[in-house]
Design a protein around this motif. Structure first.
Motif, short mmCIF file in Angstrom:
data_model
loop_
_atom_site.label_atom_id
_atom_site.label_comp_id
_atom_site.label_asym_id
_atom_site.label_seq_id
_atom_site.Cartn_x
_atom_site.Cartn_y
_atom_site.Cartn_z
N SER A 1 0.69 -0.97 -0.49
CA SER A 1 -0.15 -0.02 0.03
C SER A 1 0.87 1.05 0.10
O SER A 1 0.48 1.88 -0.16
N ASP A 2 2.19 1.05 0.16
CA ASP A 2 2.67 2.42 0.48
C ASP A 2 3.33 2.55 -0.75
O ASP A 2 4.11 1.67 -2.21
N PRO A 3 2.94 4.00 -1.50
CA PRO A 3 3.17 4.71 -2.65
C PRO A 3 4.59 4.59 -3.67
O PRO A 3 4.43 3.24 -4.57
N VAL A 4 5.63 3.91 -2.84
CA VAL A 4 6.82 4.33 -3.41
C VAL A 4 6.88 2.78 -4.26
O VAL A 4 7.13 2.38 -5.13
N ALA A 5 6.60 1.72 -2.89
CA ALA A 5 6.27 -0.01 -3.17
C ALA A 5 5.73 -0.16 -4.16
O ALA A 5 6.10 -0.92 -5.37
N GLU A 6 4.31 0.43 -3.64
CA GLU A 6 3.27 -0.01 -5.28
C GLU A 6 3.97 0.04 -6.82
O GLU A 6 3.41 -0.44 -7.48
N ALA A 7 4.51 1.58 -6.29
CA ALA A 7 5.13 1.69 -7.94
C ALA A 7 6.25 1.17 -8.31
O ALA A 7 6.22 0.20 -9.54
N GLU A 8 7.03 0.51 -7.84
CA GLU A 8 8.02 -0.51 -7.90
C GLU A 8 7.92 -2.25 -8.52
O GLU A 8 7.75 -2.33 -9.09
N VAL A 9 6.62 -1.84 -7.89
CA VAL A 9 5.72 -3.36 -8.37
C VAL A 9 5.02 -3.47 -9.65
O VAL A 9 5.79 -3.64 -10.84
N GLN A 10 4.37 -1.56 -9.81
CA GLN A 10 4.36 -1.66 -10.74
C GLN A 10 5.01 -1.55 -12.18
O GLN A 10 4.84 -2.21 -12.77
N LYS A 11 6.39 -1.43 -12.31
CA LYS A 11 7.45 -1.33 -12.27
C LYS A 11 7.81 -2.53 -13.52
O LYS A 11 8.15 -2.54 -14.63
#
Length: 208
Positions: free
Chosen positions: A87-97
């Motif tokens: 749910s952390d925005p930075v970690a979620e962005a990493e997953v999306q990458k």
């Protein structure tokens, strides 16, 4: 869970396998329905009603129908296994990458190379090999000192890249020099509920 997810799949599809793998890892009640691609079942009226693109995987969750492997992973994680999508925005962005990487360089590299060897696909083998080596190099560097792609626990990022990277040797792409990548694959294979994808014989003709 009140519903049993129906996964329309094909045993030799890495896209479909990542959905089956995630459902198994996350303990999501599911039923696998194999679509007979060789006979063109995916082009039949019943299947096209589920996915007009005529492709697996597709899931049915009650009245909800979701297509596209990565979209399905996001949906299932959000609804049933939130630990796999931070749910952390930075970690979620990493997953999306890494979902993007799975849909891009992994698909055009190791996955496409496998299509050539296993299904006799008319693709450029040298191009596929170049892309495969590039993406494996990226993963190798990223995984230095890491057990999983994002954070300290498995996420849908790991699931998304697993199937085609693990089966890269079927496309003539060696993993020998990518120790960190092989360690990641072993970590995923060691998880409770891990479900392997069948190894396919070289020269198997692709379904139309």
């Amino acid at each position: 869970m009140s519903n049993t997810i129906r996964i329309h799949s094909f045993p030799l599809s890495g896209h479909a396998h990542r959905v089956e793998l995630f459902a198994s890892l996350a303990g999501i009640a599911h039923e696998v329905i194999n679509v007979d691609l060789a006979s063109g079942e995916q082009k039949g009226e019943a299947f096209l009603a589920l996915n007009p693109a005529g492709q697996v995987p597709v899931i049915e969750d009650g009245d909800t129908v979701i297509t596209d492997a990565n979209a399905i992973l996001v949906y299932l994680a959000r609804k049933y296994a939130p630990a796999y999508l931070p749910s952390d925005p930075v970690a979620e962005a990493e997953v999306q990458k890494f979902l993007t990487l799975a849909a891009g360089e992994v698909a055009f590299g190791p996955a496409a190379a496998r299509l050539i060897n296993v299904f006799n696909a008319a693709l450029d083998a040298e191009f596929c090999k170049t892309v495969a080596e590039r993406v494996l190099g990226k993963l190798e560097a990223h995984l230095e000192g890491r057990d999983f792609l994002v954070g300290s626990a498995p996420t849908i990022a790991d699931v998304a890249i697993y199937s085609y990277v693990a089966h890269a040797p079927e496309g003539g792409i060696s993993l020998e020099t990518y120790a960190n990548v092989r360690r990641l694959l072993a970590n995923i294979e060691g998880l409770k509920g891990f479900k392997p994808m069948p190894v396919t014989p070289v020269g198997l003709r692709a379904a139309a």
